[in-house]
Design a protein around this motif. Sequence first.
Motif, short mmCIF file in Angstrom:
data_model
loop_
_atom_site.label_atom_id
_atom_site.label_comp_id
_atom_site.label_asym_id
_atom_site.label_seq_id
_atom_site.Cartn_x
_atom_site.Cartn_y
_atom_site.Cartn_z
N CYS A 86 13.85 -46.45 25.13
CA CYS A 86 13.20 -46.71 23.84
C CYS A 86 13.47 -48.12 23.32
CB CYS A 86 13.66 -45.69 22.81
SG CYS A 86 15.42 -45.78 22.42
N ASN A 87 14.23 -48.91 24.06
CA ASN A 87 14.59 -50.28 23.69
C ASN A 87 15.37 -50.33 22.37
OD1 ASN A 87 14.83 -53.01 24.15
ND2 ASN A 87 12.85 -53.51 23.24
N GLY A 88 16.16 -49.30 22.12
CA GLY A 88 17.01 -49.29 20.95
C GLY A 88 16.39 -48.75 19.68
N THR A 89 15.13 -48.33 19.72
CA THR A 89 14.49 -47.82 18.50
C THR A 89 14.81 -46.36 18.24
OG1 THR A 89 12.47 -47.20 19.66
CG2 THR A 89 12.57 -49.44 18.73
N ARG B 225 12.95 -43.96 19.21
CA ARG B 225 11.67 -43.23 19.20
C ARG B 225 10.82 -43.70 20.37
NH1 ARG B 225 11.79 -39.24 15.72
NH2 ARG B 225 9.67 -39.44 15.06
N VAL B 226 10.07 -42.78 20.96
CA VAL B 226 9.14 -43.08 22.04
C VAL B 226 7.79 -42.46 21.71
CG1 VAL B 226 10.87 -43.29 23.86
CG2 VAL B 226 9.89 -41.06 23.35
N ASN B 227 6.76 -42.90 22.40
CA ASN B 227 5.43 -42.32 22.19
C ASN B 227 5.47 -40.84 22.55
OD1 ASN B 227 4.25 -44.68 21.34
ND2 ASN B 227 3.64 -45.27 23.40
N SER C 103 3.23 -38.07 13.64
CA SER C 103 3.44 -39.52 13.63
C SER C 103 3.06 -40.18 14.96
CB SER C 103 4.90 -39.83 13.33
OG SER C 103 5.73 -39.40 14.40
N GLY C 104 3.00 -39.40 16.03
CA GLY C 104 2.70 -39.97 17.34
C GLY C 104 3.93 -40.50 18.04
N ARG C 105 5.10 -40.43 17.40
CA ARG C 105 6.36 -40.89 18.00
C ARG C 105 7.39 -39.79 17.85
NH1 ARG C 105 6.64 -45.84 20.04
NH2 ARG C 105 8.71 -46.27 19.29
N SER C 106 8.09 -39.48 18.93
CA SER C 106 9.12 -38.44 18.89
C SER C 106 10.46 -39.05 19.29
CB SER C 106 8.75 -37.30 19.83
OG SER C 106 8.61 -37.76 21.15
N ALA C 107 11.51 -38.29 19.11
CA ALA C 107 12.86 -38.77 19.43
C ALA C 107 12.99 -39.01 20.93
CB ALA C 107 13.91 -37.77 18.96
N CYS C 108 13.67 -40.06 21.29
CA CYS C 108 13.89 -40.41 22.70
C CYS C 108 14.79 -39.37 23.34
CB CYS C 108 14.52 -41.79 22.78
SG CYS C 108 14.90 -42.32 24.47
#
Length: 98
Positions: free
Chosen positions: A40-43, A45-47, A66-71
């Motif tokens: 996730c590059n540190g965020t 969240r992933v798509n 939201s279109g983004r879920s937890a990594c």
Amino acid sequence: MSPVVAYQLATGLSVLVGAVLVKTVMDKPMAGPMTRCPSCNGTGRVNCMCSRWSDGDVGCRSCAGSGRSACSSCGGSGTGRPLPVQVSVRPPSNPRPY
């Protein structure tokens, strides 16, 4: 300013300062520097899967629309987690005499 208002103001400010101090201590990693999660590059969240194969409508239960879920690699923390590794060492089966 009355003494009651001054007391309430001082109490409120001390609570805010205490909260800021606790937050700065809790934000620092305890076990040394952690690296960013490569997924996730540190965020954190992933798509979400619903946005990858959707035809324009985004939203499901895991991303709450939201279109983004937890990594799944870092658990949403954004930092890499150390993997537990068990190393086993066996003694040689036939020790040679020296």
